[in-house]
Motif scaffolding. Sequence first.
Motif, mmCIF file in Angstrom:
data_model
loop_
_atom_site.group_PDB
_atom_site.id
_atom_site.type_symbol
_atom_site.label_atom_id
_atom_site.label_comp_id
_atom_site.label_asym_id
_atom_site.label_seq_id
_atom_site.Cartn_x
_atom_site.Cartn_y
_atom_site.Cartn_z
ATOM 1 N N LEU A 32 0.862 -1.171 0.000
ATOM 2 C CA LEU A 32 0.000 0.000 0.000
ATOM 3 C C LEU A 32 0.896 1.218 0.000
ATOM 4 N N SER A 33 0.463 2.267 -0.685
ATOM 5 C CA SER A 33 1.227 3.515 -0.616
ATOM 6 C C SER A 33 0.953 4.193 0.723
ATOM 7 N N ARG A 34 1.811 5.137 1.067
ATOM 8 C CA ARG A 34 1.608 5.852 2.325
ATOM 9 C C ARG A 34 0.299 6.617 2.301
ATOM 10 N N ASP A 35 -0.039 7.178 1.141
ATOM 11 C CA ASP A 35 -1.299 7.913 1.036
ATOM 12 C C ASP A 35 -2.493 6.976 1.202
ATOM 13 N N GLU A 36 -2.404 5.791 0.565
ATOM 14 C CA GLU A 36 -3.493 4.821 0.696
ATOM 15 C C GLU A 36 -3.636 4.360 2.152
ATOM 16 N N ALA A 37 -2.503 4.088 2.783
ATOM 17 C CA ALA A 37 -2.547 3.653 4.181
ATOM 18 C C ALA A 37 -3.150 4.731 5.065
ATOM 19 N N GLY A 38 -2.790 5.989 4.813
ATOM 20 C CA GLY A 38 -3.332 7.084 5.610
ATOM 21 C C GLY A 38 -4.838 7.208 5.462
ATOM 22 N N LYS A 39 -5.339 7.069 4.230
ATOM 23 C CA LYS A 39 -6.786 7.153 4.004
ATOM 24 C C LYS A 39 -7.526 6.006 4.692
ATOM 25 N N ILE A 40 -6.961 4.797 4.584
ATOM 26 C CA ILE A 40 -7.595 3.644 5.246
ATOM 27 C C ILE A 40 -7.616 3.847 6.756
ATOM 28 N N LEU A 41 -6.479 4.281 7.309
ATOM 29 C CA LEU A 41 -6.377 4.420 8.763
ATOM 30 C C LEU A 41 -7.292 5.530 9.277
ATOM 31 N N ARG A 42 -7.464 6.605 8.483
ATOM 32 C CA ARG A 42 -8.380 7.660 8.904
ATOM 33 C C ARG A 42 -9.798 7.113 9.016
ATOM 34 N N ALA A 43 -10.188 6.301 8.033
ATOM 35 C CA ALA A 43 -11.524 5.704 8.073
ATOM 36 C C ALA A 43 -11.642 4.695 9.216
ATOM 37 N N VAL A 44 -10.587 3.931 9.432
ATOM 38 C CA VAL A 44 -10.570 2.957 10.534
ATOM 39 C C VAL A 44 -10.765 3.670 11.867
ATOM 40 N N GLU A 45 -10.060 4.773 12.070
ATOM 41 C CA GLU A 45 -10.165 5.497 13.337
ATOM 42 C C GLU A 45 -11.537 6.124 13.512
ATOM 43 N N LYS A 46 -12.147 6.532 12.427
ATOM 44 C CA LYS A 46 -13.499 7.096 12.513
ATOM 45 C C LYS A 46 -14.483 6.058 13.038
ATOM 46 N N LEU A 47 -14.372 4.830 12.510
ATOM 47 C CA LEU A 47 -15.272 3.762 12.969
ATOM 48 C C LEU A 47 -14.891 3.291 14.364
ATOM 49 N N ALA A 48 -13.592 3.229 14.648
ATOM 50 C CA ALA A 48 -13.140 2.763 15.967
ATOM 51 C C ALA A 48 -13.584 3.703 17.074
ATOM 52 N N GLY A 49 -13.798 4.978 16.741
ATOM 53 C CA GLY A 49 -14.201 5.954 17.755
ATOM 54 C C GLY A 49 -15.675 5.919 18.090
ATOM 55 N N LYS A 50 -16.429 5.124 17.364
ATOM 56 C CA LYS A 50 -17.861 5.029 17.640
ATOM 57 C C LYS A 50 -18.124 4.199 18.893
ATOM 58 N N ASP A 51 -19.243 4.432 19.510
ATOM 59 C CA ASP A 51 -19.697 3.592 20.627
ATOM 60 C C ASP A 51 -20.106 2.233 20.051
ATOM 61 N N PRO A 52 -19.518 1.145 20.556
ATOM 62 C CA PRO A 52 -19.856 -0.174 20.004
ATOM 63 C C PRO A 52 -21.352 -0.464 20.005
ATOM 64 N N SER A 53 -22.099 0.117 20.947
ATOM 65 C CA SER A 53 -23.539 -0.159 21.014
ATOM 66 C C SER A 53 -24.280 0.387 19.797
ATOM 67 N N GLU A 54 -23.625 1.279 19.054
ATOM 68 C CA GLU A 54 -24.253 1.807 17.840
ATOM 69 C C GLU A 54 -24.344 0.742 16.746
ATOM 70 N N PHE A 55 -23.517 -0.292 16.861
ATOM 71 C CA PHE A 55 -23.497 -1.330 15.833
ATOM 72 C C PHE A 55 -24.570 -2.369 16.162
ATOM 73 N N GLN A 56 -25.575 -2.452 15.310
ATOM 74 C CA GLN A 56 -26.664 -3.396 15.495
ATOM 75 C C GLN A 56 -26.713 -4.345 14.301
ATOM 76 N N TYR A 57 -27.153 -5.563 14.565
ATOM 77 C CA TYR A 57 -27.173 -6.569 13.493
ATOM 78 C C TYR A 57 -27.954 -6.073 12.283
#
Length: 506
Positions: free
Chosen positions: A57-82
């Motif tokens: 992965l390029s550094r730019d690609e990795a940065g974009k993926i990680l930004r999205a990962v952190e956005k989801l990781a910062g959510k309250d887990p209870s927000e995720f429903q089946y």
Amino acid sequence: MGKRKKVLERDGTAFPAKTYVDCLLKPVFNDQRDFLFSAMFQIHRAHVLMLCDKGLLSRDEAGKILRAVEKLAGKDPSEFQYDPRYEDLFFMVEGMLKGEIGEDLAGNMHIARSRNDMGVAMYRLVLREKLLELIRNVQELREALLYVGEEHLETVMPAYTHTQPAQPTTLGHYLLSVHDMVERDTKRLWSAYQNVNKSPLGAAAITTTGFDICRDSVKDSLGFEEVVENSYDAIAGADYLLETATSIMILMTDLGRWVQDMLQFCTREFNAVKVADAYVQISSIMPQKRNPVSVEHSRSLSSSAIADAQAVLTMVHNTPFGDIVDTEDDLQPHLYQAIDKSVRVIKLMTAVISTIEINREDLARRAREGYITITELADAMVREKGISFRTAHQIASKVAHKAHRAGMELDEVPPQMILEAAKEVLGREMTFSQEKLAQVSDPHYFIEVRKCPGGPSPKEAQRMLDVRKSRLKEDRDRWTRVEGKIQSAQERLMDRVHSFILSSDG
């Protein structure tokens, strides 16, 4: 309408069927969300960084993926429903990432990775955290046992064999013995931890990958100690689960034995131990009752923890050696519950032990009853009269029988009774002074002379206690080092993630 038609009308004809969702997918989703949420994102971070380091992965690609990962990781887990559109939490997260960064980039995050090695890694990350929590609480229990034991190095009590009073010892000696058993339990937990704290990542489905990856890089980012080298073993080997379950079963079985003693010691008839008021309940109808329910609950919960741990062994037993659902999402909650219940028991008994009151006088009285010092009378005959121990044993046995018939305790036996018993066994007289008989019948003397290594003599017991204090400190220092290494790895990982996101933003 036929049965088949009714079921198909209710469940539908396409996957997933309503019954399958209700009975399996939804409960599994909730367990994944509740237990594996944080571990999943830790693995995403480490894997993306490794792919970038290896040029996949390029550094730019990795940065974009990680930004999205952190956005989801910062959510309250209870927000995720089946959601029936996704098989489980992990596909849901992948779907959400696609919405953030596009399908190609979200898909490339999974280069050289499978749900198989990712799943095992999540289980190991969660399990090591729970094991460390359990080990820390077991260390607290050991400290309580040593603390109370040191207070009672001279508190005389009967030791029991076959549930009968056998010989005098001290409460300190007894609690040291319990500590030593719990210390061995700690070693078994550490052994389980060492085998849990290994990275399966890079094994992919089961045969690794054709991409040039670095398994050690991911291992270090996640604070694992080693890599599970053989990729087949990394996916198929469930013995880390079995060892953890077995160590918990032994810990809780060991605990249940001395908890049962504690309940006996608390009885009004035994009257040796008083549980602090904060840990007893009063009967709803019998106001005189002090029910030691904290100890009862500990016994019950320890049995429940054993049952959960046993379920792990049963579920793995006779399964194929490979990727198999029996070792996955249906099994893991049993192990978590076994550990959580064990922690509750350990915490409760640590508090109870730390606050108990001991009836020293009654224990000392019991140590004088039932001729339990008579072994010392036999020993004295061997040392001072030069006869064999077996002969001395026969004489002492006759003395006990004569004293019992006469309604005497050993400290009330007159020299004449010794003389008569010796004449019946030896055919000749043998005498002891009243002073000597008083000495050998004294439980304090009995304990004092048993000063060989491991004995109850207060001086020897103090030596053992000091050694165990030192070992406990070493064990706690080890825990601090292990926990610190994991925390440092997590901090380094997050520092790199933030660096990539910032450079990508720029």
